[in-house]
Motif scaffolding. Structure first.
Motif, PDB file in Angstrom:
ATOM      1  N   ASP A   6       8.060   1.988   3.147  1.00 55.46           N
ATOM      2  CA  ASP A   6       7.208   3.108   3.526  1.00 55.46           C
ATOM      3  C   ASP A   6       5.862   2.928   2.829  1.00 55.46           C
ATOM      4  N   GLY A   7       4.846   2.517   3.582  1.00 61.09           N
ATOM      5  CA  GLY A   7       3.539   2.242   2.991  1.00 61.09           C
ATOM      6  C   GLY A   7       2.742   3.468   2.615  1.00 61.09           C
ATOM      7  N   MET A   8       3.171   4.646   3.059  1.00 61.37           N
ATOM      8  CA  MET A   8       2.389   5.863   2.847  1.00 61.37           C
ATOM      9  C   MET A   8       3.046   6.827   1.859  1.00 61.37           C
ATOM     10  N   GLY A   9       4.189   6.469   1.295  1.00 64.09           N
ATOM     11  CA  GLY A   9       4.899   7.372   0.399  1.00 64.09           C
ATOM     12  C   GLY A   9       4.482   7.190  -1.055  1.00 64.09           C
ATOM     13  N   ALA A  13      -0.151   5.745  -2.881  1.00 61.32           N
ATOM     14  CA  ALA A  13      -0.119   5.014  -1.612  1.00 61.32           C
ATOM     15  C   ALA A  13      -1.506   5.098  -0.946  1.00 61.32           C
ATOM     16  N   PRO A  14      -1.884   4.095  -0.148  1.00 56.67           N
ATOM     17  CA  PRO A  14      -1.084   2.895   0.113  1.00 56.67           C
ATOM     18  C   PRO A  14      -1.384   1.712  -0.810  1.00 56.67           C
ATOM     19  N   GLY A  15      -2.412   1.835  -1.659  1.00 58.52           N
ATOM     20  CA  GLY A  15      -2.855   0.704  -2.465  1.00 58.52           C
ATOM     21  C   GLY A  15      -1.790   0.080  -3.330  1.00 58.52           C
ATOM     22  N   GLU A  16      -1.122   0.905  -4.157  1.00 57.78           N
ATOM     23  CA  GLU A  16      -0.104   0.379  -5.067  1.00 57.78           C
ATOM     24  C   GLU A  16       1.138  -0.097  -4.316  1.00 57.78           C
ATOM     25  N   ILE A  17       1.434   0.558  -3.196  1.00 62.85           N
ATOM     26  CA  ILE A  17       2.591   0.150  -2.396  1.00 62.85           C
ATOM     27  C   ILE A  17       2.360  -1.257  -1.847  1.00 62.85           C
ATOM     28  N   VAL A  95      12.769   0.961   1.286  1.00 60.33           N
ATOM     29  CA  VAL A  95      12.226   1.445   0.015  1.00 60.33           C
ATOM     30  C   VAL A  95      11.107   2.435   0.286  1.00 60.33           C
ATOM     31  N   SER A  96      11.125   3.574  -0.415  1.00 63.11           N
ATOM     32  CA  SER A  96      10.051   4.561  -0.278  1.00 63.11           C
ATOM     33  C   SER A  96       9.818   5.270  -1.602  1.00 63.11           C
ATOM     34  N   ALA A  97       8.549   5.578  -1.887  1.00 65.05           N
ATOM     35  CA  ALA A  97       8.196   6.380  -3.055  1.00 65.05           C
ATOM     36  C   ALA A  97       7.814   7.792  -2.618  1.00 65.05           C
ATOM     37  N   HIS A 293       9.941   6.028  -7.750  1.00 65.91           N
ATOM     38  CA  HIS A 293       9.339   7.226  -8.324  1.00 65.91           C
ATOM     39  C   HIS A 293       8.046   7.569  -7.585  1.00 65.91           C
ATOM     40  N   GLY A 294       7.763   8.854  -7.454  1.00 69.67           N
ATOM     41  CA  GLY A 294       6.577   9.289  -6.736  1.00 69.67           C
ATOM     42  C   GLY A 294       5.278   8.746  -7.309  1.00 69.67           C
ATOM     43  N   SER A 295       5.246   8.505  -8.609  1.00 68.82           N
ATOM     44  CA  SER A 295       4.033   7.983  -9.258  1.00 68.82           C
ATOM     45  C   SER A 295       4.068   6.467  -9.418  1.00 68.82           C
ATOM     46  N   SER A 296       4.893   5.807  -8.620  1.00 67.03           N
ATOM     47  CA  SER A 296       5.076   4.357  -8.750  1.00 67.03           C
ATOM     48  C   SER A 296       3.768   3.584  -8.639  1.00 67.03           C
ATOM     49  N   ASN A 297       3.630   2.595  -9.545  1.00 68.36           N
ATOM     50  CA  ASN A 297       2.549   1.627  -9.421  1.00 68.36           C
ATOM     51  C   ASN A 297       3.108   0.377  -8.747  1.00 68.36           C
TER      52      ASN A 297
END
Length: 330
Positions: A6-9, A13-17, A95-97, A293-297
């Protein structure tokens, strides 16, 4: 092996994803990644790669969306399209954040449960002082649980710890208010009896204060309790490093001391960083679904993809399916 992302979660997102996806493709030459999201927003971060496919989506599930309604209404959302790809056999894992509740709903209603599993469980690997970590389930998929569900958590956690984390005969403990047999409420007392008969290395009751010293490889509890413990651990770790920073920045003497132990402090922070272990697996589904995690790098996304890859490679879902089927046949 194809992993859908999920590139937008997530908050970054989307940079770190995208950065985490590209890092994964560099590290693992046996995976392909299908990334779902708004192509125009991902474009500045994307690089051409022969094992990366981009699927444009017109909708995004936001953090404040009601999970079930969002999954049902936003059919072209990146998270829904990602889960549907797994359902349709176009990807092996996802995989999604993004929104945790929505991802759990997507897993439950799109990917679907393994036959015989009553409720899926959300299970991260959390740090221990020796760096080995432990799996805890459930941390929020189900606020309430039945004894049979806790027993299934124990079986699934044991399989994951052995197959993915490489722990031989993993120790499974039941979180309780004391270690003695007979302690706890009706749920834990009944679950204790069932876990004692399950095909796992059940070590009995364990206490929350012993989790970070590695008392067990798998800790079992209901989602309400597990979520509070998870957030307590996160908050304690964050608060500890904030206080440490204040102490080391309080005077010239302490600043000099900090410079001398800078590498050691970085090592300690990394050891206590749960994102190094990957995301939280939603166990009990037909295919691996990983919640980052929502704050994933980028590093957290990389580790979540690594986790998904390992689960597919070792057929964790297949082993769970077989074990549950054999248990129900007895």
């Amino acid at each position: 092996m194809i992993i859908a992302v999920d590139g937008m979660g997530g908050d970054h997102a989307p940079g770190e994803i995208v950065a985490g996806v590209l890092e994964s493709l560099t590290a693992f030459d046996d995976i392909q990644i299908h990334i779902y999201g708004d192509e125009s927003k991902m474009a500045p971060y994307l690089k051409e790669h022969d094992r990366l496919k981009v699927f444009h989506c017109t909708e995004v599930i936001e953090a404040d969306d009601e999970p079930v309604r969002a999954i049902r209404k936003k059919k072209d959302a990146s998270m829904v399209r990602m889960a549907q790809a797994v359902k349709d056999g176009e990807a092996d894992a996802c995989v999604s954040a993004g929104n945790t509740g929505a991802l759990m709903s997507a897993g439950l209603f799109i990917v679907n449960r393994i036959d015989g599993i009553e409720r899926p469980a959300l299970a991260p690997t959390l740090p221990t002082v020796d760096g080995k970590g432990f799996v805890m389930m459930d941390v929020g998929a189900n606020a309430d649980a039945k004894p049979t569900q806790l027993t299934q958590y124990g079986i699934m956690g044991s399989i994951y710890a052995e197959q993915v984390r490489g722990i031989k005969n993993p120790r499974v403990g039941l979180l309780n208010i004391g270690t003695e047999e007979g302690k706890g409420n009706e749920l834990t007392k009944a679950a204790y009896e069932l876990l004692s008969e399950a095909p796992i290395n059940f070590i009995g009751n364990i206490e929350a204060r012993d989790l970070l010293v590695g008392v067990a490889d798998v800790a079992i509890t209901d989602g309400f309790t597990g979520n509070m413990i998870l957030k307590t651990i996160e908050g304690t770790a964050s608060g500890f490093f904030t206080m440490l920073k204040e102490v080391y920045g309080s005077s010239t003497k302490t600043k000099l001391s900090a410079a001398l132990v800078k590498n050691e402090l970085r090592g300690l922070k990394k050891k206590m960083d749960y994102t190094e272990y990957g995301g939280a697996g939603l166990f009990g589904l037909n295919s691996p679904v990983i919640k980052a995690h929502g704050s994933s790098n980028a590093n957290a996304i990389y580790n979540a993809i690594r986790q998904a890859r390992t689960m597919v490679a070792y057929d964790v879902c297949g082993i769970i399916r077989k074990t549950i089927k054999e248990g129900n046949a007895e």
